[in-house]
Design a protein around this motif. Sequence first.
Motif, short mmCIF file in Angstrom:
data_model
loop_
_atom_site.label_atom_id
_atom_site.label_comp_id
_atom_site.label_asym_id
_atom_site.label_seq_id
_atom_site.Cartn_x
_atom_site.Cartn_y
_atom_site.Cartn_z
N GLN A 44 -16.98 14.29 7.66
CA GLN A 44 -15.60 14.39 7.18
C GLN A 44 -15.46 13.69 5.84
O GLN A 44 -16.04 12.64 5.61
CB GLN A 44 -14.64 13.76 8.20
CG GLN A 44 -14.39 14.68 9.38
CD GLN A 44 -13.53 14.02 10.43
OE1 GLN A 44 -14.02 13.59 11.45
NE2 GLN A 44 -12.24 13.94 10.16
N ALA A 45 -14.69 14.31 4.95
CA ALA A 45 -14.44 13.70 3.65
C ALA A 45 -12.97 13.92 3.30
O ALA A 45 -12.31 14.80 3.86
CB ALA A 45 -15.34 14.30 2.59
N SER A 46 -12.47 13.11 2.35
CA SER A 46 -11.04 13.22 2.06
C SER A 46 -10.82 14.10 0.83
O SER A 46 -11.61 14.10 -0.11
CB SER A 46 -10.45 11.83 1.83
OG SER A 46 -10.92 11.29 0.62
N PRO A 49 -3.36 4.55 -3.85
CA PRO A 49 -3.51 4.98 -2.46
C PRO A 49 -4.89 4.67 -1.87
O PRO A 49 -5.07 4.80 -0.66
CB PRO A 49 -3.32 6.50 -2.53
CG PRO A 49 -2.73 6.77 -3.86
CD PRO A 49 -3.22 5.69 -4.76
N THR A 50 -5.87 4.26 -2.70
CA THR A 50 -7.19 4.01 -2.15
C THR A 50 -7.38 2.57 -1.71
O THR A 50 -8.40 2.23 -1.13
CB THR A 50 -8.31 4.32 -3.17
OG1 THR A 50 -8.28 3.32 -4.20
CG2 THR A 50 -8.12 5.69 -3.81
N THR A 51 -6.42 1.72 -1.98
CA THR A 51 -6.63 0.30 -1.65
C THR A 51 -5.29 -0.40 -1.46
O THR A 51 -4.24 0.18 -1.73
CB THR A 51 -7.44 -0.39 -2.78
OG1 THR A 51 -7.72 -1.72 -2.38
CG2 THR A 51 -6.69 -0.39 -4.09
N GLY A 82 0.81 -1.20 0.00
CA GLY A 82 0.00 0.00 0.00
C GLY A 82 0.85 1.25 0.00
O GLY A 82 2.06 1.21 0.25
N VAL A 83 0.22 2.36 -0.33
CA VAL A 83 0.89 3.64 -0.31
C VAL A 83 -0.13 4.64 0.22
O VAL A 83 -1.33 4.44 0.05
CB VAL A 83 1.42 4.02 -1.71
CG1 VAL A 83 0.30 4.18 -2.70
CG2 VAL A 83 2.27 5.27 -1.66
N SER A 84 0.33 5.64 0.92
CA SER A 84 -0.61 6.57 1.53
C SER A 84 -0.55 7.92 0.83
O SER A 84 0.53 8.43 0.56
CB SER A 84 -0.26 6.74 3.01
OG SER A 84 -1.25 7.51 3.64
N ALA A 85 -1.72 8.49 0.51
CA ALA A 85 -1.73 9.78 -0.17
C ALA A 85 -1.52 10.91 0.83
O ALA A 85 -0.81 11.87 0.56
CB ALA A 85 -3.06 9.97 -0.90
N GLN A 86 -2.11 10.78 2.01
CA GLN A 86 -2.04 11.80 3.04
C GLN A 86 -2.31 13.18 2.47
O GLN A 86 -1.56 14.13 2.69
CB GLN A 86 -0.67 11.77 3.75
CG GLN A 86 -0.37 10.40 4.30
CD GLN A 86 0.60 10.44 5.46
OE1 GLN A 86 0.77 11.46 6.10
NE2 GLN A 86 1.24 9.32 5.74
N ALA A 87 -3.40 13.27 1.71
CA ALA A 87 -3.76 14.53 1.07
C ALA A 87 -4.58 15.40 2.01
O ALA A 87 -4.92 16.52 1.68
CB ALA A 87 -4.53 14.26 -0.22
N GLY A 88 -4.93 14.86 3.17
CA GLY A 88 -5.70 15.65 4.12
C GLY A 88 -7.19 15.45 3.96
O GLY A 88 -7.66 14.75 3.07
N SER A 89 -7.93 16.08 4.85
CA SER A 89 -9.38 15.92 4.84
C SER A 89 -10.04 17.27 5.03
O SER A 89 -9.39 18.26 5.36
CB SER A 89 -9.79 14.97 5.96
OG SER A 89 -9.42 15.52 7.20
N SER A 141 -10.55 12.11 -2.50
CA SER A 141 -11.73 11.77 -3.31
C SER A 141 -12.03 12.90 -4.29
O SER A 141 -12.44 12.65 -5.43
CB SER A 141 -12.94 11.46 -2.42
OG SER A 141 -13.22 12.55 -1.58
#
Lengths: 288, 411
Positions: free
Chosen positions: A133-135, A206-208, A119-126, A138
Amino acid sequence: MDITVIFILQILYATTLLALISFGLALIFGMMRVINLAHGEFLTLGAYATILATKMGVNLWVSMLVVSPLVVGLWSLIVERFLIRFMYGRLVYTMLATWGLSLAMAGAMTMIFGTTTEGVSAQAGSFSIGTYQASVYSLFVIGVTIVVATGIALALFGSNYGRVARAAMENREMVEAFGYPINQVYMWTFVAGGMLAGLAGGILAPTTGISPYSGSTWIADAFITVITGGTGSVMGTLASAGILGSVSSITSFIFSSASGGVALLVAALVILRIFPTGISSLWQQRNR
Amino acid sequence: MNIKRRQFIKGAGAASAAIFAPQLSFSMSEPIKMGVLLDTSGPFSAYGTPMEMATSLAVKQINDGGGLLGREVEVVFRDTQSDMNNYSTFANQLVREGLDVFHGGILSASREAIRQILRQRGVPYFYNVLYEGGVCDRNTFITGTTPAQQVNALIPYAMNKYGTAKAYVLAANYNYGQITAAWVNEYARANGASEVEVEFFDLADGEFGPSAIAKIQEAGSDLVVSVLVGAAHLSFYGHWAETGMNQNPNVHLISTTFGVGNEHKVLPANQSDGMLIANNWAPENPSVPENKAFLADWTREYGDTEAIHEIAVSQYQGIHLWAEAVRQAGAVDRDSITKTLENGLAINGPAGVVKMDPLTHHCSLDIHIMELNNQKLDVVQKFEQREPLDTRRFCNLSENPDSNLQYEITL
């Protein structure tokens, strides 16, 4: 009110996700009459390219938007030159060959990456809409898909290359008679389809969690979207992604996620019952 | 490794086989055949591959120590490829070859596909995986945790720690997920939860969009229980972190399955930090000397201990429990080892004491509540020897030795 906004966001997200995983398949199928059963593995390869590039220190966004399309595009070029180009015009042969390719790719990725999920993480914030809360990611998926869809439409309808490619789909002999190198047109169309699959895979990463078998979870949805939309029409793919995404989102929201999946299939069946050649037959017939 | 051992028995390649089986006297007697079916490829291979490694290690230890009753243990292994149809096909093939014991199966769907085949053929079945509980079958022995041991330790701990009142269960849509969700519902309400919402997700469904999170928030839930299974469901944890829910002080995530497939090592740390889980095995457990020896042996065999997870340890303990039963019974046949196991046979495994409960054929096990921090499992509380009380509610094999049911509760 807030929940309505989230709900609209959900529908947009589901729609764009379906469209994104389907573009490459739709382009290759529509323009070239080649059914790429290895499309799921192309997506997976794109996702692995993003994960590996990120691990090697490349910026995540560069990995997704540049590295993945290039890697899968290059792979598509190899596949087209050594496999696909011998089978133009023979639909069943392309299915058989790409099915074999899909097994070989899944096997090769297992040998290289192992069976563990990565996996990899986007860490784009929310962000918040009211109390919900939404990311940000998305929103990014939605935005990228809109840009890509616009780009495909411009390339197909606004550029000379697109006109030739579409003409080749309608009447191959005529295009050849005009002196266009038809095989090169097909080659670059296949590469473009591969690059779209790579881009989609990179954005999905990053989503899965990604494993060599991830392709099998996407391929069914991609095929249903393309067939429901009607072959030979990227607009049809967008329309069917919109309808199927909305139906599954609404059902998931009211009932459960499991029933959302059922609703998607039922919607596809109903649409194909009414328009046996897909949604795009609505406007394609009118043009003729 | 399995093939190499067979070559050895046939007298071929003695030099290479000597590494694996130094006891030359084995070649004189028939080996004891252990059937093993696990998913070592496909979406459930994250569970199965380490279990297969644990199988090889345990059997190697047994054979290096002289085998059982002077006989070598031979593993007959097939990869079921994460396809439930393969289980019944391969199990039928294996029992025809003649098995003395069977250790395998991962998903509850796979267990139910083979349990009756093994029972009919009189092959004792060890199912070494945490599961939803309720199997009441004298031919089956279970060394994994059940909801009474795991869920009923985790839920009260989390509800007490966070002061939560409304739970939301996200569960995989098959027998494990559905029955476990029902147990979560029961235990959460018994501990004072005012509401428990449950949503099911198909195993191949990896799409957790904005509305999945919004539904949890709309329900006003403050405790989210993940009973998700397999590679596709991993995307939930990414969405959870990307929406910032992992930083939300009013909602807490716990799981009955996270970490079982080493998910915490696969996913970025920010997706799991702070999550609570409850397992039998705690990776760094200094109070269990067997754990240290186990980790050392595993390292010698595989280089490092990264692959080990909860159900690899369950498989390891299950095999050693069976081996101990064979040693004490002095025989491998089903009736002899069943009688020995039903005397409350116990071993000291890497996760603590594993003691067979004669009434249910489940085990009393230690449970560790653990918090995930930077991809590590930190023990926050330990419960000694929890009993399989859920299954015992329905199952009494000493009164009904012919029972062949899986009892379940529903929502």
